[in-house]
Design a protein around this motif. Structure first.
Motif, short mmCIF file in Angstrom:
data_model
loop_
_atom_site.label_atom_id
_atom_site.label_comp_id
_atom_site.label_asym_id
_atom_site.label_seq_id
_atom_site.Cartn_x
_atom_site.Cartn_y
_atom_site.Cartn_z
N CYS A 126 0.81 -1.36 0.01
CA CYS A 126 0.30 -0.06 -0.15
C CYS A 126 0.67 1.32 0.03
N GLN A 127 2.02 1.21 0.85
CA GLN A 127 2.87 2.43 0.78
C GLN A 127 3.28 2.51 -0.61
N ARG A 128 3.78 1.60 -1.49
CA ARG A 128 4.35 1.80 -2.66
C ARG A 128 3.21 2.24 -3.58
N LEU A 129 2.03 1.98 -3.30
CA LEU A 129 0.95 2.51 -4.39
C LEU A 129 0.43 3.94 -3.85
N GLY A 130 0.80 4.36 -2.47
CA GLY A 130 0.28 5.49 -2.10
C GLY A 130 -1.13 5.30 -1.29
#
Length: 285
Positions: free
Chosen positions: A49-53
């Protein structure tokens, strides 16, 4: 569980399952999650999720998270900003009841997008400057968030659009060193770094300081490659092509850069940029 939100965001950013999984998990893990709803560990899901914002609240929405819908709309508006669809971005912002949101980060995100859209479209440069001033002298007086450097660049864009290059230089000159140290922990921060790199590089090209411009634009391309984010690559390649033409004329490198710019613009379906590059190239045949 809103798996479709996860899938839509991955596709929106141009990640394949394998690219998204890199360094976090296997492609099969993501495939099973997306296709079969097979739950994965909170640690892995958080990293993805962090990578996807995204936040976990985006995947597991709750009624208590009243700001999530606003954040989603602001992400859409920022994407329109990147693809130069300024009217669409402003339209999204007009639909938001931002005064009822107490979150400072959301307020700054709104002001950043609105200021850039107003300045870049030349709709209201004075109002754009006021947006950035609210960030710098209100919400982020200590200048501890990414929104302060964004506001500095926004000020530079505003004065550049107004034809006041001396004032624009004052703000843009603050950026090269700050850009080098800006953290890029997730997709949203990468987008913002790319935004600052592009418009600062664009300004120095307009000032005929080609070496600085090329350095910033190449940094943009390197960051885009490292983080698999392609949306600014076409614009950077286009500006690099123009830089090459202004110094050396129609060289092989110029042709390669303009070809790459056109290819990335088509890949990202950036209609405005496709037209701009096509017209530019025809004038230099």
């Amino acid at each position: 569980m809103n798996i479709q939100r996860f899938i839509d965001r991955r596709k929106e950013l141009g990640y394949s399952q394998s690219e998204l999984a890199k360094g976090i998990c296997t492609q099969a893990t993501i495939s099973k999650f997306e296709n079969n709803g097979k739950m994965i560990s909170t640690k892995i899901l958080t990293q993805l999720c962090q990578r996807l914002g995204l936040s976990l609240n985006d995947i597991f929405p709750s009624e208590a998270d009243s700001d999530s819908a606003v954040r989603a709309e602001l992400r859409r508006a920022e994407f329109d900003l990147i693809t130069t669809e300024y009217d669409d971005a402003l339209g999204i912002l007009r639909s938001l009841e931002i005064d009822q949101i107490g979150d400072k980060q959301i307020q700054m995100e709104y002001l950043f997008i609105r200021g850039y859209a107003l300045a870049l479209s030349k709709r209201d440069v004075d109002e754009a400057i006021f947006c950035f001033d609210q960030i710098l002298n209100g919400y982020d007086e200590a200048h501890t968030t990414v929104y302060s450097p964004l506001a500095y660049v926004g000020m530079g864009i505003s004065y550049q659009q107004a034809g006041n290059f001396d004032k624009a230089e004052f703000y843009f000159s603050k950026m090269p060193e700050r850009l080098k140290t800006n953290a890029n922990k997730d997709v949203d921060s990468v987008w913002k770094s790319l935004t600052m790199l592009f418009y600062t590089g664009n300004f120095y090209a307009a000032r005929n300081e080609i070496e600085i411009s090329n350095m910033l634009l190449q940094s943009l391309i390197n960051l885009s490659s490292d983080r698999h984010v392609t949306f600014y690559v076409a614009q950077a390649q286009y500006q690099l092509a123009d830089n090459e033409y202004s110094v050396n004329g129609k060289t092989q490198r110029f042709s390669e850069l303009i070809s790459d710019a056109f290819a990335f613009a088509r890949f990202n379906r950036n209609r405005n940029l496709i037209k701009q590059i096509d017209l530019y190239a025809k004038k230099r045949v």
